[in-house]
Design a protein around this motif. Structure first.
Motif, PDB file in Angstrom:
ATOM      1  N   SER A 148       0.671  68.225 -40.500  1.00  0.00           N
ATOM      2  CA  SER A 148       0.708  68.914 -41.783  1.00  0.00           C
ATOM      3  C   SER A 148       1.619  68.183 -42.751  1.00  0.00           C
ATOM      4  O   SER A 148       1.422  68.205 -43.967  1.00  0.00           O
ATOM      5  N   GLY A 149       2.632  67.494 -42.197  1.00  0.00           N
ATOM      6  CA  GLY A 149       3.544  66.715 -43.026  1.00  0.00           C
ATOM      7  C   GLY A 149       2.825  65.597 -43.748  1.00  0.00           C
ATOM      8  O   GLY A 149       3.044  65.364 -44.940  1.00  0.00           O
ATOM      9  N   LEU A 150       1.951  64.898 -43.032  1.00  0.00           N
ATOM     10  CA  LEU A 150       1.174  63.830 -43.647  1.00  0.00           C
ATOM     11  C   LEU A 150       0.212  64.402 -44.680  1.00  0.00           C
ATOM     12  O   LEU A 150       0.010  63.830 -45.759  1.00  0.00           O
ATOM     13  N   ALA A 151      -0.370  65.540 -44.368  1.00  0.00           N
ATOM     14  CA  ALA A 151      -1.332  66.168 -45.281  1.00  0.00           C
ATOM     15  C   ALA A 151      -0.673  66.548 -46.600  1.00  0.00           C
ATOM     16  O   ALA A 151      -1.318  66.501 -47.657  1.00  0.00           O
ATOM     17  N   LYS A 152       0.614  66.890 -46.541  1.00  0.00           N
ATOM     18  CA  LYS A 152       1.327  67.307 -47.743  1.00  0.00           C
ATOM     19  C   LYS A 152       1.845  66.134 -48.565  1.00  0.00           C
ATOM     20  O   LYS A 152       2.301  66.327 -49.693  1.00  0.00           O
ATOM     21  N   LYS A 153       1.799  64.929 -47.995  1.00  0.00           N
ATOM     22  CA  LYS A 153       2.260  63.745 -48.713  1.00  0.00           C
ATOM     23  C   LYS A 153       1.150  63.264 -49.650  1.00  0.00           C
ATOM     24  O   LYS A 153       0.384  62.362 -49.323  1.00  0.00           O
ATOM     25  N   VAL A 165      -8.322  59.538 -33.481  1.00  0.00           N
ATOM     26  CA  VAL A 165      -8.456  60.161 -32.162  1.00  0.00           C
ATOM     27  C   VAL A 165      -7.354  61.207 -32.027  1.00  0.00           C
ATOM     28  O   VAL A 165      -6.180  60.909 -32.276  1.00  0.00           O
ATOM     29  N   PHE A 166      -7.721  62.419 -31.651  1.00  0.00           N
ATOM     30  CA  PHE A 166      -6.715  63.444 -31.388  1.00  0.00           C
ATOM     31  C   PHE A 166      -7.035  64.165 -30.090  1.00  0.00           C
ATOM     32  O   PHE A 166      -8.175  64.160 -29.610  1.00  0.00           O
ATOM     33  N   GLU A 167      -6.008  64.779 -29.504  1.00  0.00           N
ATOM     34  CA  GLU A 167      -6.115  65.510 -28.241  1.00  0.00           C
ATOM     35  C   GLU A 167      -6.240  66.998 -28.535  1.00  0.00           C
ATOM     36  O   GLU A 167      -5.452  67.553 -29.309  1.00  0.00           O
ATOM     37  N   THR A 168      -7.227  67.646 -27.930  1.00  0.00           N
ATOM     38  CA  THR A 168      -7.508  69.050 -28.242  1.00  0.00           C
ATOM     39  C   THR A 168      -6.389  70.001 -27.818  1.00  0.00           C
ATOM     40  O   THR A 168      -6.251  71.088 -28.393  1.00  0.00           O
ATOM     41  N   SER A 169      -5.584  69.621 -26.837  1.00  0.00           N
ATOM     42  CA  SER A 169      -4.488  70.488 -26.402  1.00  0.00           C
ATOM     43  C   SER A 169      -3.200  70.233 -27.188  1.00  0.00           C
ATOM     44  O   SER A 169      -2.189  70.891 -26.957  1.00  0.00           O
ATOM     45  N   ASP A 170      -3.253  69.296 -28.122  1.00  0.00           N
ATOM     46  CA  ASP A 170      -2.091  68.934 -28.925  1.00  0.00           C
ATOM     47  C   ASP A 170      -2.035  69.770 -30.195  1.00  0.00           C
ATOM     48  O   ASP A 170      -3.062  70.210 -30.723  1.00  0.00           O
ATOM     49  N   SER A 171      -0.833  69.960 -30.714  1.00  0.00           N
ATOM     50  CA  SER A 171      -0.678  70.696 -31.971  1.00  0.00           C
ATOM     51  C   SER A 171      -1.092  69.847 -33.172  1.00  0.00           C
ATOM     52  O   SER A 171      -1.349  70.367 -34.249  1.00  0.00           O
ATOM     53  N   VAL A 172      -1.138  68.529 -32.988  1.00  0.00           N
ATOM     54  CA  VAL A 172      -1.578  67.612 -34.044  1.00  0.00           C
ATOM     55  C   VAL A 172      -3.083  67.423 -33.909  1.00  0.00           C
ATOM     56  O   VAL A 172      -3.570  66.954 -32.880  1.00  0.00           O
ATOM     57  N   GLY A 173      -3.814  67.796 -34.945  1.00  0.00           N
ATOM     58  CA  GLY A 173      -5.264  67.792 -34.835  1.00  0.00           C
ATOM     59  C   GLY A 173      -5.992  66.775 -35.681  1.00  0.00           C
ATOM     60  O   GLY A 173      -5.563  65.629 -35.828  1.00  0.00           O
ATOM     61  N   SER A 174      -7.083  67.215 -36.277  1.00  0.00           N
ATOM     62  CA  SER A 174      -8.010  66.353 -37.007  1.00  0.00           C
ATOM     63  C   SER A 174      -7.392  65.725 -38.260  1.00  0.00           C
ATOM     64  O   SER A 174      -6.457  66.268 -38.866  1.00  0.00           O
ATOM     65  N   CYS A 175      -7.959  64.580 -38.636  1.00  0.00           N
ATOM     66  CA  CYS A 175      -7.567  63.896 -39.875  1.00  0.00           C
ATOM     67  C   CYS A 175      -8.471  64.289 -41.046  1.00  0.00           C
ATOM     68  O   CYS A 175      -8.359  63.718 -42.134  1.00  0.00           O
ATOM     69  N   ASP A 176      -9.355  65.249 -40.829  1.00  0.00           N
ATOM     70  CA  ASP A 176     -10.313  65.632 -41.877  1.00  0.00           C
ATOM     71  C   ASP A 176      -9.631  65.988 -43.188  1.00  0.00           C
ATOM     72  O   ASP A 176     -10.080  65.606 -44.269  1.00  0.00           O
ATOM     73  N   HIS A 177      -8.536  66.736 -43.106  1.00  0.00           N
ATOM     74  CA  HIS A 177      -7.866  67.191 -44.314  1.00  0.00           C
ATOM     75  C   HIS A 177      -7.196  66.044 -45.066  1.00  0.00           C
ATOM     76  O   HIS A 177      -7.114  66.052 -46.284  1.00  0.00           O
ATOM     77  N   VAL A 178      -6.723  65.047 -44.317  1.00  0.00           N
ATOM     78  CA  VAL A 178      -6.108  63.873 -44.951  1.00  0.00           C
ATOM     79  C   VAL A 178      -7.174  63.017 -45.620  1.00  0.00           C
ATOM     80  O   VAL A 178      -6.995  62.533 -46.736  1.00  0.00           O
ATOM     81  N   VAL A 179      -8.292  62.849 -44.932  1.00  0.00           N
ATOM     82  CA  VAL A 179      -9.402  62.059 -45.487  1.00  0.00           C
ATOM     83  C   VAL A 179      -9.975  62.746 -46.724  1.00  0.00           C
ATOM     84  O   VAL A 179     -10.334  62.088 -47.710  1.00  0.00           O
ATOM     85  N   ALA A 180     -10.053  64.071 -46.688  1.00  0.00           N
ATOM     86  CA  ALA A 180     -10.594  64.825 -47.824  1.00  0.00           C
ATOM     87  C   ALA A 180      -9.765  64.592 -49.080  1.00  0.00           C
ATOM     88  O   ALA A 180     -10.289  64.629 -50.198  1.00  0.00           O
ATOM     89  N   ARG A 181      -8.465  64.350 -48.883  1.00  0.00           N
ATOM     90  CA  ARG A 181      -7.600  64.072 -50.019  1.00  0.00           C
ATOM     91  C   ARG A 181      -7.766  62.641 -50.528  1.00  0.00           C
ATOM     92  O   ARG A 181      -7.507  62.352 -51.690  1.00  0.00           O
ATOM     93  N   SER A 182      -8.175  61.741 -49.636  1.00  0.00           N
ATOM     94  CA  SER A 182      -8.319  60.327 -49.980  1.00  0.00           C
ATOM     95  C   SER A 182      -9.715  60.059 -50.537  1.00  0.00           C
ATOM     96  O   SER A 182     -10.515  59.300 -49.971  1.00  0.00           O
ATOM     97  N   VAL A 183     -10.022  60.682 -51.649  1.00  0.00           N
ATOM     98  CA  VAL A 183     -11.360  60.583 -52.248  1.00  0.00           C
ATOM     99  C   VAL A 183     -11.610  59.177 -52.801  1.00  0.00           C
ATOM    100  O   VAL A 183     -10.821  58.662 -53.584  1.00  0.00           O
ATOM    101  N   GLY A 184     -12.692  58.574 -52.342  1.00  0.00           N
ATOM    102  CA  GLY A 184     -13.086  57.272 -52.857  1.00  0.00           C
ATOM    103  C   GLY A 184     -12.311  56.090 -52.294  1.00  0.00           C
ATOM    104  O   GLY A 184     -12.510  54.951 -52.725  1.00  0.00           O
ATOM    105  N   THR A 185     -11.418  56.334 -51.335  1.00  0.00           N
ATOM    106  CA  THR A 185     -10.635  55.228 -50.775  1.00  0.00           C
ATOM    107  C   THR A 185     -11.004  54.908 -49.329  1.00  0.00           C
ATOM    108  O   THR A 185     -10.811  53.783 -48.880  1.00  0.00           O
TER     109      THR A 185
END
Length: 224
Positions: A148-153, A165-185
């Motif tokens: 979430s820290g990266l997502a807020k940057k 790549v992420f682990e399903t049992s980990d609290s750190v999940g998908s990069c979808d939200h970070v990619v969604a912010r990186s529009v066109g890059t």
């Protein structure tokens, strides 16, 4: 016939040894740069910062940096895996990493032949470097780092070809939200999940669940 056979083998050895495609592991960017080679940078997690390459986490066990380097290495590319000192500033280190990549580019290495791989804090550093470089053709692999820290940057945008790549049992999940912010890059995005039950520690050792798909992606022929 035996002498001719040995001589032929020797000539073949000389022929193929004259071409350097990779296979070496470096602590830092090598002085000699071959523009036709491929280069992969691996940035380890926070726990390894310091002097111990195999530290023990009370919950996730040993982080085996030497073993990861050994398994991540491949004949098709050079691996640069630096052991960062304690209390490394991620933004300052990402700037150093970006300069190394820029040096490769200035020496004629195609952007598509350069890959940056990072786990956890190393993945955060990789994301910062991506944002610094702003290159649509470089390859980036983020392992369990889209917190979430990266997502807020908002100032950090991912560029180029991204494999997550992420682990399903980990609290750190998908990069979808970070990619969604990186529009066109982000020129290409692929993400997979693994399920080892080891939480964040899934990436502490070179488990086949993540090593195999990461190496396959790094060695792909097409830039996607």
């Amino acid at each position: 016939m035996k002498v001719w056979y040995v001589s032929k083998k020797f000539l073949l050895f000389l022929l193929f040894s004259s071409f350097s495609y990779g296979g070496e592991v470096f602590e830092s960017l090598p002085d000699k740069i071959n523009s036709s080679d491929k280069y992969v940078f691996y940035s380890h997690g926070l726990i390894v910062e310091g002097t111990d390459p195999t530290p023990i986490h009370e919950r996730w066990g040993q982080y085996n940096f030497p073993a990861i380097k050994k398994e991540l290495a491949d004949l098709s590319y050079h691996l640069i895996a630096t052991h960062r000192p304690a209390k490394t500033h991620p933004f300052k280190y990402a700037e150093q990493l970006s300069k190394q990549v820029t040096k490769l580019l200035k020496n004629g290495v195609p952007a598509s032949n350069i890959s940056l791989v990072g786990f956890s804090r190393g993945g955060f550093i990789t994301a910062i470097a991506s944002s610094n470089l702003k290159n649509m053709d470089i390859n980036f692999v983020i392992l369990a780092a889209c917190t979430s820290g990266l997502a807020k940057k908002a100032e950090i945008d991912i560029y180029g070809h991204l494999f997550s790549v992420f682990e399903t049992s980990d609290s750190v999940g998908s990069c979808d939200h970070v990619v969604a912010r990186s529009v066109g890059t982000v020129s290409f995005y692929k993400e997979i999940s693994i399920s080892t039950g080891k939480e964040h520690g899934a990436f502490f050792i070179p488990r086949k669940e993540w090593i195999v798909p990461v190496k396959a992606w790094l060695k792909r022929k097409k830039p996607q």
